[in-house]
Scaffold this active site. Structure first.
Site, PDB file in Angstrom:
ATOM      1  N   GLU A 428      82.268  14.816  28.945  1.00 16.07           N
ATOM      2  CA  GLU A 428      81.961  14.586  30.350  1.00 16.07           C
ATOM      3  C   GLU A 428      83.084  15.157  31.216  1.00 16.07           C
ATOM      4  OE1 GLU A 428      82.225  10.439  31.233  1.00 16.07           O
ATOM      5  OE2 GLU A 428      81.994  10.732  33.379  1.00 16.07           O
ATOM      6  N   ASP A 505      83.603   8.711  29.359  1.00 13.50           N
ATOM      7  CA  ASP A 505      84.549   7.657  29.728  1.00 13.50           C
ATOM      8  C   ASP A 505      84.005   6.284  29.346  1.00 13.50           C
ATOM      9  OD1 ASP A 505      86.586   9.173  30.730  1.00 13.50           O
ATOM     10  OD2 ASP A 505      85.644   9.353  32.704  1.00 13.50           O
ATOM     11  N   ASP A 507      83.445   3.753  30.917  1.00 19.52           N
ATOM     12  CA  ASP A 507      83.050   2.988  32.101  1.00 19.52           C
ATOM     13  C   ASP A 507      81.538   3.105  32.307  1.00 19.52           C
ATOM     14  OD1 ASP A 507      82.618   5.544  32.987  1.00 19.52           O
ATOM     15  OD2 ASP A 507      84.313   5.566  34.382  1.00 19.52           O
ATOM     16  N   ASP A 509      79.706   4.824  34.421  1.00 12.79           N
ATOM     17  CA  ASP A 509      79.207   6.191  34.522  1.00 12.79           C
ATOM     18  C   ASP A 509      79.159   6.859  33.153  1.00 12.79           C
ATOM     19  OD1 ASP A 509      78.635   6.281  37.138  1.00 12.79           O
ATOM     20  OD2 ASP A 509      80.499   7.275  37.765  1.00 12.79           O
TER      21      ASP A 509
END
Ligand code: TSJ
Length: 640
Positions: A428, A505, A507, A509
């Site tokens: 990403e 990541d 998180d 997202d």
């Protein structure tokens, strides 16, 4: 040889057998992940289902207990307890001998099939503790094991009586061994889904489930008198139906066949195969028999009705199955399996018999139901039309792709062409992608950075999917093409990388990006997942840097808590907000280096459930998604 030596020799063999299971559990239950753990329950339940198929058991109860154990109880005849030839009770043989399951079983169709049907002794070997209760002849007998080894010394080989009863049956309680399994928490959703599936396949059976581990007990009863007809209805769910469920059965050459199918206004097909009530995730001969016969029948009707003109090509199999949900369930006296996970039915006679019965029965039905036939052919026509326009788009895209692919240079490929050793990281963000390109082992590791969120394929039309640059690059890089309802061009043998690793990541997202990628793979390259090529990288959340001693990466909050407790003296804590914050060296140590990184294998426990969940999470309807997200908000984000 005296009798005692005989016994000693056989008990040594038993220990060796169980030890082999503990040394290589994956060989017997597939994996030691949650999927393997849940599998223990299915192994035990399958024994009760056998008893049901033999005609002696109508109820099975499955309880997940507070102490982490599981209890399975049936109202069958109770496992035989009498002394067996070697001076050991039949019950002990069942639990200590590999493959002993079928020995006392006279039913023609045992559920156990393939790699995974190896039974109760495997569960016993992988349980810290296992208790057996057998009710028969007015008594309740009990036996106990620890890590597969009997705890009780028996007087003359007879099991102790612990109570009286008027009922008969078998009850097993077992606690999976924490030394063997990564996690010992059964996943209730998966267990329920599999039990529900079992209920559909055994319409006379009732299965009670209770999850007693929480504050409140979650109880459910599965009883599906409609059988596979109900199963197909559930698979079609709320989708817009084009036909009713069509059902037929038949028998030939000792093989019995049962099918149910339905058409909906959807562009997917979902055809599931079962042999002796075990799901064949990789399909096999029964499925090919069904599909080829069905395609032939529809094409001859289409010619007869002059829907296909002389100059027209036949519908492809995928055209004909556009919008179809189907179950093909057969009973075979001697099933054989092949494939990556030994779940692909291999008996050639199954193909012949299913094909014959499907041909006869489908014609019999459509001769009497012309309207339904026309609706079904309508689905095929729609699919054929889209297929043809997309074949054009695909040729265009692939020729164009050849040029743009090398020139735009986003993919940093690895040098080796040995697929077995190669990996591709889908990263990403351009900045993490840049670091990863610097940090990687260029010989075996390829890096493909993707910018932001990729297209949600569940909501997009096929031409949009194929026009998406990110998706094109991935399909091209993997090398196996892709499959969709309109023609299966996917060829796993061409896969260029043994591991496809999603690197996002830790998180929300990142989780969303992982989900989008998994949706793409699941819909267009499902074999990547089912044959175990897709992984999620687990980058650390923290780095602890003590004033004295070694730095340590911490992968979650639990690890941090542990570190705080066990570490004496001051330390600095760095929190990683994203992969982009790591330099090349850190990225290598934490996420790329095969020696130190953490990867999570993406597994699909249940195709039926996976299909439903994918549609719900990624599809256009918002309400069911909200509900699911609320209900599962406390689960690990990446625990797919
Ligand atoms: F395998 C097992 F131990 F894990 C297990 C077996 C677990 C559970 C929950 C149930 C069973 C089981 C076995 N339920 N019912 C039976 N039945 C027999 O083993 C049985 C009983 C009687 C006779 C007979 O011929 O009289 C034959 C069989 C196979």
């Amino acid at each position: 040889m005296s009798k005692t030596t005989d016994y000693d020799a056989s008990s040594i063999k038993v220990l060796e057998g169980l030890e082999a299971v503990r040394v290589r559990p994956g060989m017997y239950i597939g994996s030691v992940s949650t999927k393997g753990l849940n599998h223990l329950i299915y192994e035990i339940v399958d024994n009760s289902v056998d008893e049901h198929l033999a005609g002696y058991c109508s109820h099975i109860k499955v309880y997940l207990e507070k102490d982490g154990s599981a209890t399975v109880t049936d109202n069958g005849r109770g496992i035989p307890i009498e002394m067996h030839e070697k001076g050991i009770s039949a019950e002990r043989l069942v639990f200590t001998t590999l493959h002993a399951g079928g020995k006392f079983d006279d039913s023609a169709y045992k559920t156990s099939g393939g790699l995974h049907g190896v039974g109760s002794s495997v569960v016993n070997a992988l349980s810290a503790h296992l208790t057996v209760r057998v009710s028969k002849g007015g008594h309740i007998y009990e036996d106990e094991y620890e890590r597969g080894i009997p705890v009780l010394e028996l007087e003359g080989g007879l099991l102790p009586v612990v109570g009286k009863t008027k009922e008969t049956g078998t009850s097993i309680n077992f606690l999976p061994d924490g030394e063997i399994f990564d996690k010992t928490w059964f996943k209730a959703e998966d267990v329920k889904s599999r039990l529900h599936e079992t209920a559909y396949l055994n319409p006379q059976l009732t299965i009670e489930f209770e999850d007693r581990r929480g504050e409140v007990t979650d109880a459910e009863v599965f009883h599906e008198p409609e059988g596979i007809i109900g199963f197909v209805k559930a698979m079609s769910g709320s989708k817009d139906a084009v036909s009713d469920v069509i059902y037929f059965k038949g028998e030939a050459e000792g093989i019995s066949v049962e099918c149910a199918f339905q058409y909906t206004n959807e562009f997917h097909e979902n055809v599931m195969g079962f042999c002796n009530n075990i799901h064949n995730a990789e399909g096999g001969t029964h499925i090919t028999g069904f599909k080829s016969s069905f395609t032939n029948v529809i094409n001859s009707y289409a010619r007869e009705l002059n829907i296909l003109k002389e100059k027209d090509q036949n519908f492809t199999g995928a055209d004909v199955r556009n919008g179809m949900t189907a179950i093909v369930s057969i009973k075979h006296p001697d099933p054989r399996f092949e494939g990556q996970t030994k779940t692909k039915l291999d008996n050639q006679d199954a193909s012949k018999v299913v094909s014959k019965i499907t041909g006869e029965e489908v014609v019999r039905f459509f001769d009497r139901n012309l309207e339904t036939l026309k609706a079904v052919i309508g689905c095929a026509e729609k699919a054929a039309k889209i297929r043809k326009s997309e074949e054009k788009a695909k040729t265009n895209m692939l020729t164009k792709q050849k040029f743009s692919f090398d020139s735009n240079g986003k993919l940093a490929n690895c040098e080796s062409r040995d697929a077995e050793k190669c990996e591709i990281f889908i990263v990403e963000g351009d900045s993490a992608g840049g670091s990863a390109k610097t940090a990687r082992n260029r010989k075996y590791q390829a890096i493909l950075p993707i910018r932001g969120k990729i297209l949600n394929v569940e909501k997009a039309s096929m031409d949009k999917v194929l026009a998406n640059a990110e998706i094109k690059t991935m399909i091209n890089a993997f090398g196996c093409g892709f499959s969709e309802g309109y023609g299966n061009d996917f060829d796993i043998s061409k896969l260029r990388y043994n591991k496809i690793i999603i690197m996002a990541d830790a998180d929300v997202d990142g989780a969303h990006i992982s989900t989008l990628l998994l949706t793409l793979f699941y819909r267009f390259m499902p074999e990547l997942i089912s044959s175990g090529h897709v992984y999620i990288a687990m980058p650390p959340l923290y780095k602890a840097m003590p004033s004295k001693g070694k730095e340590e990466y911490l992968y979650d909050d639990k690890a941090l808590e542990k570190y705080r407790k066990s570490h004496k003296g001051p330390f600095t804590l760095q929190r990683y907000k994203g992969l982009g914050e790591m330099d090349a060296i850190q990225l290598w140590e934490t996420t790329l280096n095969p020696e130190t990184r953490k990867l999570k294998l993406v597994e699909i426990d249940d195709n039926f459930q996976a299909d439903k969940i994918t549609e719900m999470l990624m599809g256009t309807e918002v309400l069911p998604r909200k509900k699911y997200i609320y209900e599962h908000a406390n689960e690990a984000l990446l625990d797919v």
